[in-house]
Design an enzyme around this catalytic site. Sequence first.
Site, PDB file in Angstrom:
ATOM      1  N   LEU A  28      -6.274  -1.932  -9.613  1.00 37.44           N
ATOM      2  CA  LEU A  28      -5.322  -0.912 -10.041  1.00 37.44           C
ATOM      3  C   LEU A  28      -5.974   0.446 -10.262  1.00 37.44           C
ATOM      4  CD1 LEU A  28      -3.312  -3.210 -12.455  1.00 37.44           C
ATOM      5  CD2 LEU A  28      -2.525  -2.361 -10.252  1.00 37.44           C
ATOM      6  N   LYS A  36       8.841  -5.694 -11.127  1.00 35.37           N
ATOM      7  CA  LYS A  36       8.171  -6.401 -10.029  1.00 35.37           C
ATOM      8  C   LYS A  36       7.602  -7.714 -10.569  1.00 35.37           C
ATOM      9  CE  LYS A  36       4.923  -5.605  -6.232  1.00 35.37           C
ATOM     10  NZ  LYS A  36       4.013  -4.610  -5.616  1.00 35.37           N
ATOM     11  N   VAL A  82       8.094 -10.683  -4.042  1.00 34.09           N
ATOM     12  CA  VAL A  82       7.134 -11.094  -5.063  1.00 34.09           C
ATOM     13  C   VAL A  82       5.889 -10.227  -4.993  1.00 34.09           C
ATOM     14  CG1 VAL A  82       7.884 -13.508  -5.122  1.00 34.09           C
ATOM     15  CG2 VAL A  82       6.111 -12.816  -3.493  1.00 34.09           C
ATOM     16  N   ASN A  83       5.145 -10.244  -6.122  1.00 32.09           N
ATOM     17  CA  ASN A  83       3.814  -9.662  -6.138  1.00 32.09           C
ATOM     18  C   ASN A  83       2.863 -10.659  -5.458  1.00 32.09           C
ATOM     19  OD1 ASN A  83       1.658  -7.964  -6.770  1.00 32.09           O
ATOM     20  ND2 ASN A  83       2.431  -7.559  -8.830  1.00 32.09           N
ATOM     21  N   THR A  84       1.596 -10.346  -5.413  1.00 37.85           N
ATOM     22  CA  THR A  84       0.645 -11.203  -4.704  1.00 37.85           C
ATOM     23  C   THR A  84       0.380 -12.518  -5.427  1.00 37.85           C
ATOM     24  OG1 THR A  84      -1.174 -10.059  -5.802  1.00 37.85           O
ATOM     25  CG2 THR A  84      -0.535  -9.264  -3.615  1.00 37.85           C
ATOM     26  N   CYS A  91       0.021  -7.743 -15.131  1.00 40.71           N
ATOM     27  CA  CYS A  91      -1.203  -7.333 -15.822  1.00 40.71           C
ATOM     28  C   CYS A  91      -1.432  -8.191 -17.067  1.00 40.71           C
ATOM     29  CB  CYS A  91      -1.097  -5.873 -16.253  1.00 40.71           C
ATOM     30  SG  CYS A  91      -0.872  -4.738 -14.891  1.00 40.71           S
ATOM     31  N   GLY A 126       6.880  -9.543   0.727  1.00 40.42           N
ATOM     32  CA  GLY A 126       6.015 -10.673   1.046  1.00 40.42           C
ATOM     33  C   GLY A 126       5.904 -10.972   2.524  1.00 40.42           C
ATOM     34  N   GLY A 127       4.915 -10.405   3.185  1.00 39.53           N
ATOM     35  CA  GLY A 127       4.626 -10.738   4.577  1.00 39.53           C
ATOM     36  C   GLY A 127       5.597 -10.171   5.586  1.00 39.53           C
TER      37      GLY A 127
END
Length: 314
Positions: free
Chosen positions: A82, A175, A201-203, A140, A253-254
Amino acid sequence: MTLSRGSSTAPDLSINFAGIELKNPVIAASGTFGYGVEFEDIVHLADLGGFVVKGLSNEPMAGNPPPRLYETAAGMLNAIGLQNIGARAFIEEKLPRLREIPNTVVFANIFGYTRADYEKTIQILNEAEGIAAYELNVSCPNTAQGGIQFGGDPRLLDELVTSCKRASRRPLIVKLSPNVTSIAQMAHITEEAGADAISLVNTFIAMAIDADTRTPRIANVTAGLSGPAIKPIALRMVYDAYKAVKIPIIGIGGIATAKDVIEFMLAGATAVQIGTASYWDPRATEKMVGELRSWSLEKNVSRLAELTGGLITD
């Protein structure tokens, strides 16, 4: 609504969510598009639905030590940490140029390690013009709670969204992290806490190891996995969330093609964010807008927004 076969009428790609009008559903994702200004010589920013700037914090952050990126078989690991210039510097150094670009929708991604961090960053950005909405990164670790991620704890998530909504003068997008037992539960909690929309989604937490040196490929050891590898899981999570909430969803996502965008919309997304695809093709977002227009014409779809939630399961 459909066009008659052979019609050349331009399809309507516009969408609306949380009171925000976008010319199309394609948004460049946070962390993959810099602060937007870095792409203005490559991408026609005004052609995109919008873009989310690199995550902003109350104070500047240096990020993690290298190596921070690693290409996987069907995606990418990243542990940038970040890194950012801070909210005040963004307002002074980046936002003035972004305001000069006509018809450009800018979203500010925000993160912090305590609720006070998030609230302070929002309060700083509240004073600036040219931001359409805030996107809260809840992945986070909350340092006041022993490193537990806000997005992984229902109570912490509820408290964070409630306080940030109270502080915000703009629509609030949350998110969500995919690293949870039930994305539907987290989506519902977010909606009840007052969020205007969610993005997901986040990672995914992942890692890679060098078998020859027996060391991690990423200095941080673990990292976030993104790219085509996560698309089927992200698609399912958007579908689960769509059944659980009434607020709009931004799918992530992808996503690498126009058909990927359509799939996410059918699963329940109102808009989408493009991330990892911009690494192998910096113009991926802009190209996808053109592909969506061509696909809509070919399939006789006159209004793209009507596809949201249109998955046929019978």
